[in-house]
Design a protein around this motif. Structure first.
Motif, PDB file in Angstrom:
ATOM      1  N   LEU A   1       7.944  11.011 -10.649  1.00 55.82           N
ATOM      2  CA  LEU A   1       7.771   9.723 -11.064  1.00 55.82           C
ATOM      3  C   LEU A   1       8.364   8.902  -9.828  1.00 55.82           C
ATOM      4  O   LEU A   1       7.851   7.741 -10.142  1.00 55.82           O
ATOM      5  CB  LEU A   1       8.836   9.860 -12.524  1.00 55.82           C
ATOM      6  CG  LEU A   1       8.221  10.561 -13.839  1.00 55.82           C
ATOM      7  CD1 LEU A   1       9.019  10.155 -15.233  1.00 55.82           C
ATOM      8  CD2 LEU A   1       6.845   9.833 -14.130  1.00 55.82           C
ATOM      9  N   GLU A   2       9.087   9.187  -9.168  1.00 61.06           N
ATOM     10  CA  GLU A   2       9.690   7.970  -8.513  1.00 61.06           C
ATOM     11  C   GLU A   2       8.060   7.907  -7.631  1.00 61.06           C
ATOM     12  O   GLU A   2       8.391   6.662  -6.785  1.00 61.06           O
ATOM     13  CB  GLU A   2      10.606   8.466  -7.747  1.00 61.06           C
ATOM     14  CG  GLU A   2      11.284   7.362  -7.185  1.00 61.06           C
ATOM     15  CD  GLU A   2      12.854   8.080  -5.928  1.00 61.06           C
ATOM     16  OE1 GLU A   2      13.582   6.821  -5.349  1.00 61.06           O
ATOM     17  OE2 GLU A   2      13.941   8.538  -6.441  1.00 61.06           O
ATOM     18  N   LYS A   3       7.974   9.747  -7.004  1.00 62.24           N
ATOM     19  CA  LYS A   3       7.104   9.291  -5.945  1.00 62.24           C
ATOM     20  C   LYS A   3       5.483   8.013  -6.301  1.00 62.24           C
ATOM     21  O   LYS A   3       5.175   7.875  -5.996  1.00 62.24           O
ATOM     22  CB  LYS A   3       6.447  10.146  -5.529  1.00 62.24           C
ATOM     23  CG  LYS A   3       6.037  10.680  -4.298  1.00 62.24           C
ATOM     24  CD  LYS A   3       5.380  12.348  -4.915  1.00 62.24           C
ATOM     25  CE  LYS A   3       4.276  12.617  -3.336  1.00 62.24           C
ATOM     26  NZ  LYS A   3       4.099  14.005  -3.336  1.00 62.24           N
ATOM     27  N   MET A   4       4.996   8.689  -7.352  1.00 57.13           N
ATOM     28  CA  MET A   4       3.957   7.567  -8.220  1.00 57.13           C
ATOM     29  C   MET A   4       4.392   6.314  -7.940  1.00 57.13           C
ATOM     30  O   MET A   4       3.183   5.453  -7.515  1.00 57.13           O
ATOM     31  CB  MET A   4       3.680   7.909  -9.460  1.00 57.13           C
ATOM     32  CG  MET A   4       3.731   9.763  -9.357  1.00 57.13           C
ATOM     33  SD  MET A   4       3.589   9.869 -11.309  1.00 57.13           S
ATOM     34  CE  MET A   4       1.975   8.921 -12.184  1.00 57.13           C
ATOM     35  N   ASP A   5       5.812   6.119  -7.942  1.00 57.72           N
ATOM     36  CA  ASP A   5       6.005   4.133  -8.084  1.00 57.72           C
ATOM     37  C   ASP A   5       6.112   3.841  -6.017  1.00 57.72           C
ATOM     38  O   ASP A   5       5.497   2.965  -6.237  1.00 57.72           O
ATOM     39  CB  ASP A   5       7.029   3.826  -8.755  1.00 57.72           C
ATOM     40  CG  ASP A   5       7.121   2.969  -8.737  1.00 57.72           C
ATOM     41  OD1 ASP A   5       5.932   1.696  -9.145  1.00 57.72           O
ATOM     42  OD2 ASP A   5       8.799   1.580  -8.435  1.00 57.72           O
ATOM     43  N   LYS A   6       6.298   4.451  -5.268  1.00 57.25           N
ATOM     44  CA  LYS A   6       6.195   4.334  -4.326  1.00 57.25           C
ATOM     45  C   LYS A   6       5.094   4.860  -2.862  1.00 57.25           C
ATOM     46  O   LYS A   6       4.667   5.887  -4.167  1.00 57.25           O
ATOM     47  CB  LYS A   6       7.541   5.210  -3.761  1.00 57.25           C
ATOM     48  CG  LYS A   6       9.213   4.353  -4.560  1.00 57.25           C
ATOM     49  CD  LYS A   6      10.063   4.856  -3.497  1.00 57.25           C
ATOM     50  CE  LYS A   6      11.587   4.222  -3.738  1.00 57.25           C
ATOM     51  NZ  LYS A   6      12.419   5.328  -3.710  1.00 57.25           N
TER      52      LYS A   6
END
Length: 209
Positions: A86-91
């Motif tokens: 989920l963090e990778k999708m945002d960054k």
């Protein structure tokens, strides 16, 4: 008396083991998912709709909870792996490393004016303001004098006075006349008038036309 060496724990982020290698977090996840699955199974059985498909669907939460509790991907738990995704999708996917910019400091100096200079500027502003007020009053007074007193008729209406337009020529031609010379006398032959005649001309000016 010597003091026995004490071992200081360094890896303080290790989870406590409850049963063998099973931690407290894993037990809580299994209990919650198992309780949810048992509730679904009991409600389905009580409703009389128990079958192979409904039984598998009822115990699906327990399987998912066990996967989140015990499954690891490259040494990372499934819960943390999902959070990282989920963090990778945002960054952004591509990161460019660059040197850190320094701090830019702009130093500006300003000289303080003395009391004398400030007083002079204040006096100049006051004199300028008074001159503007004086010119404004003179302009208003000149407009009032040019306008003159207002004239009213019998009904009380104001009569506007119109100033006659000035003639284009400074001299009226009807009041000026010139007689041509009777004889062409050379310029060298012109003689000045006598003193007595000039004196009489100065004392008694010619009659106006």
């Amino acid at each position: 008396m010597t003091i026995d060496p004490v071992k200081i724990p360094q890896n303080v982020y290790v989870e406590d083991r409850i049963i063998g290698s099973i931690t407290l977090r894993q037990i809580i996840i299994c209990l919650l998912s198992g309780g949810l699955s048992y509730g679904l199974f009991a409600s389905t059985k009580a409703a009389g709709a128990l079958s192979m498909v409904t039984g598998v669907l009822s115990w699906t939460p327990l399987v998912i909870g066990a996967a989140f509790a015990f499954m690891k991907i490259n040494g990372i738990s499934l819960t943390r792996f999902c959070l990282l995704m989920l963090e990778k999708m945002d960054k952004p996917a591509i990161r460019v490393w660059a040197p850190r910019r320094g701090i830019t400091i702009s130093i500006g100096t300003a000289s303080l004016k003395s009391d004398k200079e400030m007083a002079q500027e204040k006096n100049m502003e006051e004199a300028k303001r008074r001159a503007e007020e004086k010119s404004k009053r003179i302009h208003e007074l000149s407009e009032l004098l040019d306008k003159g007193p207002e004239e009213t008729d019998d009904q009380g209406h104001t009569i506007e006075r119109t100033t006659p337009a000035a003639s284009s020529l400074p001299v009226d031609k009807s009041r000026v006349s010139a007689e041509p010379l009777e004889s062409s006398t050379p310029f060298d032959a012109v003689q000045p008038p006598s003193v007595a005649r000039a004196l009489i001309r100065d004392i008694a000016p010619p009659a106006s036309l």
